[in-house]
Design an enzyme around this catalytic site. Structure first.
Site, mmCIF file in Angstrom:
data_model
loop_
_atom_site.group_PDB
_atom_site.id
_atom_site.type_symbol
_atom_site.label_atom_id
_atom_site.label_comp_id
_atom_site.label_asym_id
_atom_site.label_seq_id
_atom_site.Cartn_x
_atom_site.Cartn_y
_atom_site.Cartn_z
ATOM 1 N N SER A 282 0.786 -1.206 -0.127
ATOM 2 C CA SER A 282 -0.051 0.039 0.068
ATOM 3 C C SER A 282 0.866 1.188 -0.094
ATOM 4 O O SER A 282 0.253 2.476 -0.271
ATOM 5 C CB SER A 282 -0.979 -0.075 1.256
ATOM 6 O OG SER A 282 -0.344 -0.016 2.345
ATOM 7 N N GLY A 317 -1.955 -4.052 1.690
ATOM 8 C CA GLY A 317 -2.086 -5.107 2.549
ATOM 9 C C GLY A 317 -1.096 -6.254 2.102
ATOM 10 O O GLY A 317 -1.348 -7.416 2.927
ATOM 11 N N ASN A 349 4.442 -5.604 5.347
ATOM 12 C CA ASN A 349 3.396 -6.564 5.906
ATOM 13 C C ASN A 349 4.025 -7.734 6.302
ATOM 14 O O ASN A 349 3.480 -8.722 6.692
ATOM 15 C CB ASN A 349 2.396 -6.399 4.845
ATOM 16 C CG ASN A 349 1.488 -5.428 4.683
ATOM 17 O OD1 ASN A 349 1.287 -4.752 5.728
ATOM 18 N ND2 ASN A 349 1.341 -4.681 3.618
ATOM 19 N N ASP A 467 -2.374 7.535 9.476
ATOM 20 C CA ASP A 467 -1.679 6.845 10.433
ATOM 21 C C ASP A 467 0.112 6.929 10.343
ATOM 22 O O ASP A 467 0.108 7.991 9.316
ATOM 23 C CB ASP A 467 -2.078 5.232 10.327
ATOM 24 C CG ASP A 467 -1.974 4.781 9.063
ATOM 25 O OD1 ASP A 467 -0.780 5.189 8.221
ATOM 26 O OD2 ASP A 467 -2.744 3.958 8.258
ATOM 27 N N HIS A 470 1.027 5.304 6.384
ATOM 28 C CA HIS A 470 0.515 5.468 5.031
ATOM 29 C C HIS A 470 0.676 6.953 4.948
ATOM 30 O O HIS A 470 -0.022 7.680 5.642
ATOM 31 C CB HIS A 470 -0.737 5.066 4.631
ATOM 32 C CG HIS A 470 -0.732 3.557 4.980
ATOM 33 N ND1 HIS A 470 -1.088 3.008 5.952
ATOM 34 C CD2 HIS A 470 -0.401 2.584 3.952
ATOM 35 C CE1 HIS A 470 -1.072 1.515 5.839
ATOM 36 N NE2 HIS A 470 -0.782 1.246 4.529
#
Length: 505
Positions: A282, A317, A349, A467, A470
């Site tokens: 992402s 993700g 991730n 956040d 990102h």
């Protein structure tokens, strides 16, 4: 009649035995020579910087089984310096009866007549006036003539060899005034036309024909399609082809015999674009969320998209494990062609759960160890992060594409007042994978972190509206620019010519 035919056959046979190779070739088909400046042939004529001259495309509109094309234009020359440098002499010596000479000068004739930089200007007009100078650049005594005088000389010497000259007005510049492109019909375009009329040779008002087409498209479409924003004089490949097509249209409206070689349905081939594939998560992907924007979205802003396709295959993700297991990697791999670039960036991730919900974690480090995971009645073999990275690198190389490994982007976390680095884990493993396969590695994490620290914590906070991982649009654009700057400086990666950085104010 039979005796005449036999004699003719014998004479032709003797000619083919005794003629030079160039003369033999000429007996087969005439040659179209183009003489002019960089708008006819830019650089070496291979599209450096994305710039092309119309002389590099004119041949695609002509039947080259019946006529040859020779582009002898040279960037930076005027009608005067083209001849002073001996370039016209080299063409004139090659001319045969029935050849064609396409002539276009003017863009550089407006420069100084005498200086220490270029000394290429000509006297305005078509008169016989002259100026005697001691050339400050060549240190030679020289008599400078008018623009028309030099064009007329080329025309006369072409006709003396039995060749057929065609004069063009200079192509327009990508400059606009009230939605229109100014013409040169009171200067070089006019003088070119006057010489053509004086010598009774074909004239094509390329300036007006091309300008009219460009005006039909509008300034917004023209800039970035037919011309680059950075250069208002030299055309892109599409601009050069459009100029060539305008010449062909002009030829069709004359009685010049060159129109007999024009193809009815030409198929124009443009230089093949390079492909840059983006493979990641992402922080690179299009997440359909203005608060979560991967750097791959604004990245094309810094790339010459007239010569490069940026194909973003990143998916939010995903880890190296899930990108492969879900078939995303195989789908992307199927598209790769030899010479494509593939940017690979993972790590955010891969630290997730290995055998619990989401099932996206990969084993740490670079080894060949595995772990069996049972989920949804399926047994999955989980590999290390490094193993997955190397697989993608090797698969890319097997397709003849060029893998570029990037370290993951830094998060908005500041332990001890410094931007967080994961230099002991995913950054190191990404670098080790690149080194193991001898491919390019970019430590994007370090490059961005240093820039963040220079901006300060409060400024960087605005880059992360949702956040700590990102970026939003502003942060994504900032990160994309950092990568573009790295690519622009790198000689070894081979993309610097395709990167377009914003002009520093």
């Amino acid at each position: 009649m039979k005796i005449f035919q036999i004699i003719t056959f014998l004479l032709l046979s003797i000619c083919f035995i005794n003629c030079s190779e160039s003369e033999k070739q000429h007996l087969k088909k005439p040659t179209v020579y183009t003489v002019g400046d960089s708008t006819v042939k830019n650089g070496k004529g291979n599209g450096d910087g994305g710039l092309w001259g119309w002389g590099d495309f004119i041949g695609q509109f002509l039947d080259t089984t019946k006529v040859s094309i020779k582009n002898h234009a040279l960037g930076g020359t005027s009608s005067r310096t083209y001849q002073n440098l001996g370039l016209w002499d080299s063409v004139q010596k090659k001319l045969h009866k029935g050849d064609y000479v396409l002539i276009q000068f003017g863009h550089n004739d407006n420069g100084p007549v005498n200086d220490t930089i270029r000394a290429r200007g000509t006297i305005k007009g078509i008169g016989n006036e002259s100026e005697e100078i001691n050339n400050m650049l060549t240190h030679e005594h020289e008599i400078v003539h008018s623009y028309g005088w030099y064009i007329n000389k080329i025309v006369k010497e072409s006709k003396a060899k039995g060749a057929i000259p065609v004069i063009m007005s200079p192509i327009p510049r990508n400059k606009w005034e009230d939605g229109k492109i100014p013409r040169n019909n009171e200067s070089y375009g006019l003088w070119a036309k006057q010489i053509a009329e004086k010598e009774n040779v074909t004239f094509i008002d390329l300036n007006d024909k091309l300008a009219e087409k460009l005006e039909g498209f509008g300034e917004l479409k023209v800039t970035g399609t037919y011309f680059y924003k950075r250069d208002h004089t030299h055309t892109s490949a599409k601009g050069a082809a459009l100029a060539a097509s305008s010449i062909i249209e002009g030829l069709k409206q004359t009685d010049n015999s060159l129109k007999d070689y024009v193809l009815k349905n030409p198929k124009i081939t443009f230089p093949k674009k390079k492909n840059i594939y983006l493979i990641g998560d992402s922080t690179m992907a299009n997440n359909n969320n203005d608060m979560v924007v991967g750097w791959g979205i604004p990245f094309p802003k810094f790339v010459d998209t007239m010569r490069v396709n940026v194909i973003n295959k990143a998916r939010g993700g995903r880890s190296t494990r899930t990108f492969i297991n879900e078939g995303l990697w195989d789908k992307a791999l199927a598209e790769f062609k030899a010479g494509d670039y593939v940017f690979i960036q993972f790590g955010h991730n891969d630290a997730g759960n290995i055998d619990k919900k989401k099932y996206r974690g990969s084993l740490p480090d670079m080894g060949n160890e595995t772990q069996e995971v049972n989920r949804d009645s399926v047994t999955e073999t989980v590999h290390t992060f490094g193993w997955n990275m190397i697989k993608m690198i090797q698969d890319t190389k097997a397709k003849g594409a060029i893998p570029i490994v990037l370290s993951l982007t830094p998060r908005n976390e500041w332990p001890n007042g410094k931007v967080e680095r994961r230099s002991e884990t995913y950054i190191t493993w990404s670098e080790q994978a690149a080194k193991a396969e001898d491919v390019a590695y970019i430590d994007l994490s370090e490059a961005i972190a240093l820039k963040y620290e220079a901006l300060g914590k409060e400024h960087v906070k605005t880059f992360f509206p949702q956040d700590h991982t990102h970026t939003g649009k502003e942060g994504a654009t900032f990160n994309a620019l950092v990568l573009a700057e790295i690519l622009k400086k790198s000689k070894s990666i081979g993309l610097r010519d395709y990167i377009e950085l914003p002009i520093q104010k």
